[in-house]
Enzyme design. Structure first.
Site, PDB file in Angstrom:
ATOM      1  N   CYS A  55       0.826  -1.214   0.000  1.00 31.83           N
ATOM      2  CA  CYS A  55       0.000   0.000   0.000  1.00 31.83           C
ATOM      3  C   CYS A  55       0.857   1.259   0.000  1.00 31.83           C
ATOM      4  CB  CYS A  55      -0.901   0.001   1.229  1.00 31.83           C
ATOM      5  SG  CYS A  55      -1.817   1.526   1.423  1.00 31.83           S
ATOM      6  N   ILE A 115      -7.281  -0.441  -9.667  1.00 30.22           N
ATOM      7  CA  ILE A 115      -5.876  -0.328 -10.081  1.00 30.22           C
ATOM      8  C   ILE A 115      -5.779  -0.028 -11.575  1.00 30.22           C
ATOM      9  CG2 ILE A 115      -3.667  -1.571 -10.313  1.00 30.22           C
ATOM     10  CD1 ILE A 115      -4.482  -3.145  -7.753  1.00 30.22           C
ATOM     11  N   GLU A 117     -12.223  -4.811 -20.344  1.00 26.65           N
ATOM     12  CA  GLU A 117     -12.871  -5.349 -19.141  1.00 26.65           C
ATOM     13  C   GLU A 117     -13.706  -6.578 -19.512  1.00 26.65           C
ATOM     14  OE1 GLU A 117     -14.203  -6.565 -15.934  1.00 26.65           O
ATOM     15  OE2 GLU A 117     -12.921  -4.795 -15.694  1.00 26.65           O
ATOM     16  N   ASP A 138      -5.523  -8.312   3.102  1.00 23.37           N
ATOM     17  CA  ASP A 138      -5.731  -8.934   1.786  1.00 23.37           C
ATOM     18  C   ASP A 138      -5.673 -10.450   1.828  1.00 23.37           C
ATOM     19  OD1 ASP A 138      -5.995  -6.427   0.762  1.00 23.37           O
ATOM     20  OD2 ASP A 138      -4.160  -6.431  -0.425  1.00 23.37           O
ATOM     21  N   HIS A 154     -22.550  25.734   3.530  1.00 21.21           N
ATOM     22  CA  HIS A 154     -22.643  26.279   2.162  1.00 21.21           C
ATOM     23  C   HIS A 154     -21.542  27.332   1.979  1.00 21.21           C
ATOM     24  CE1 HIS A 154     -24.469  27.919  -1.466  1.00 21.21           C
ATOM     25  NE2 HIS A 154     -24.257  29.120  -0.955  1.00 21.21           N
TER      26      HIS A 154
END
Length: 464
Positions: A43, A184, A203, A310, A443
């Site tokens: 990481c 990634i 993809e 992971d 705001h």
């Protein structure tokens, strides 16, 4: 000589491991960390942090080209790729050094070397000085993961790159193919495309950013295409023919196979857990598709052995690993720990535009049997977004129509990775639409769109 003994041994010093070690030390445990490469793990050294540094350079470069819009003059624009990479590496180095300092400050013993578990409660550390055995009442596996390699698509560092090669590129790609459009893949596509590479993203699923809400994916895709990217969905790369300076990719979709030529390919097709060579099988640890099987408290089923981050499966996110590290350290120290609810973990992707989400997508909420109320608010209706020159984006919220529970929130646009945290807190506090409607948002801010999106779900939007 008797083996050194610790209350807790952590294998791996990434965002899961080093955080677990620090929390354990804070709770009075004697703690050792074994790390084979570098403190901070993937990481910090080769993932989250250096990619954000690269993407920031690309973002500034993109803004420089828009100077005229803001009444500014910028001429002779260019970049020095080596300098961009050097900055990214310097950022990673600074933070990695910081981890060393934190571990030292918390009196954590750091052992640099390769760990194995020869028997229960024992860790063998192999380094240049030989092999040293240490014993631990509890052992935490935090060995992380690495890039998945598909047969025939192996990286060579020259024509075909993994994320590591892409982080320290020797040259600027002219014609780039990115395989995989998860976080990634799409971040690297965004970086190199902004710097001028002719970029194609492939993809296998039916849409880019496939884990995101379908509406958000579609919006993001439109922006990527507007930026000049080519997006090929429901497509697989079956073969790469390599020759000096070029790669011919075989692309297969429903219509058949075509070929296209590139000078660089980045493979970003997922990750596999670092489970090999530790001796886990002999200890009786269950492994499913390269990930250690754990319960909600990250226990492996082998007494005193935990797995976090992971290596313990999805979602593969640094913040999830860190949180699991804290939970496990508290368990080991005999404290009362709360398991992590996956539905309260946000995902963030730092492409342009940014994408961020938490909880259920509209599709998943309906599939789970909820009757939903959905609200949307576009960036174009927000004063701050227009003032920033960032009018492209959307905030979407999904509520349970029966109870008003916030089931999920999904955003695409400038700075949404910073905004999502508001909804994450909302999910953690089990908020309903009522509390969100009663919250006064400042705001002018981008966060007002979060309020408007909630109002829209109940037919009460004010600025649309």
């Amino acid at each position: 000589m008797a083996a050194k003994s610790f209350d807790m041994i952590v294998i791996g010093a990434g965002p899961g491991g080093y955080v677990a070690a620090i929390r354990g030390a804070q709770l009075g445990l004697s703690v050792a960390v074994v790390e084979r490469e570098h403190l901070g793990g993937i990481c910090l050294n080769w993932g989250c942090i250096p990619t954000k540094a690269l993407l920031r350079s690309a973002e500034v470069f993109h803004l420089m080209h828009r100077a005229k819009e803001f009444g500014l003059k910028a001429e002779g624009l260019g970049y020095d790729l080596d300098a961009v990479v050097a900055r990214s590496r310097a950022v990673a180095k600074q933070l990695s050094g910081g981890i060393g300092h934190l571990l030292k400050k918390n009196k954590v013993t750091v052992l640099m070397g390769e760990a194995t578990l020869p028997r229960a409660g024992v860790v063998a550390v192999k380094s240049g000085a030989g092999v040293e055995e240490i014993t631990g009442k509890a052992i935490v596996l935090a060995t992380g993961a690495r890039a998945r390699v598909l047969p025939g698509l192996e990286a060579d560092g020259d024509l075909v790159w993994t994320y590591k090669h892409a982080l320290t590129p020797k040259r600027m790609p002219k014609k780039l193919l990115v395989i995989g459009s998860g976080a990634i893949g799409i971040e690297f596509a965004s970086f190199f495309n902004t710097l001028g590479a002719d970029t194609t993203v492939v993809e296998v699923m039916d849409r880019v950013l496939p884990v995101e809400d379908a509406e958000i994916s579609a919006f993001a895709k439109k922006q990527f295409v507007k930026q000049g990217m080519k997006i090929l969905e429901k497509t697989t790369v079956t073969q790469l023919d390599r020759s000096p300076g070029k790669v011919v990719a075989h692309l297969q979709d429903a219509k058949g196979t075509t070929t296209a030529e590139f000078d660089t390919v980045i493979s970003a097709v997922g990750i596999v857990g670092n489970v090999e060579g530790l001796g886990l099988e002999a200890l009786g640890v269950k492994i499913d598709r390269t990930h250690v099987v754990v319960d909600e408290f990250c226990r492996t089923g082998v007494p005193g052995l935990y797995a976090i981050g992971d290596i313990a499966g999805a979602p593969w996110l640094a913040h999830k690993a860190s949180h699991e590290g804290v939970m496990v350290a508290e368990l080991i120290a005999g404290k009362h720990a709360h398991p992590i609810k996956p539905g309260t973990i946000a995902g963030c992707t730092y492409c342009t535009p940014q994408v961020a989400s938490v909880g259920l997508t509209e599709e998943k909420a309906k599939a789970a049997g909820y009757t939903v109320k959905v609200g949307r608010f576009p960036f174009i209706g927000n004063g701050k977004a227009i003032a920033l020159g960032e009018p492209e984006g959307m905030v979407k919220t999904v509520f349970d129509a029966k109870t008003g529970e916030l089931l999920g929130a999904h955003m695409v646009g400038a700075e949404v990775t910073e905004m999502i945290q508001g909804y994450v807190i909302g999910r953690t506090l089990e908020t309903t639409e009522e509390e969100l409607m009663h919250t006064v948002f400042p705001h002018p801010t981008l966060s007002e769109m979060m309020h408007e999106s909630v109002l829209d779900a109940y037919g009460r939007a004010l600025h649309m």
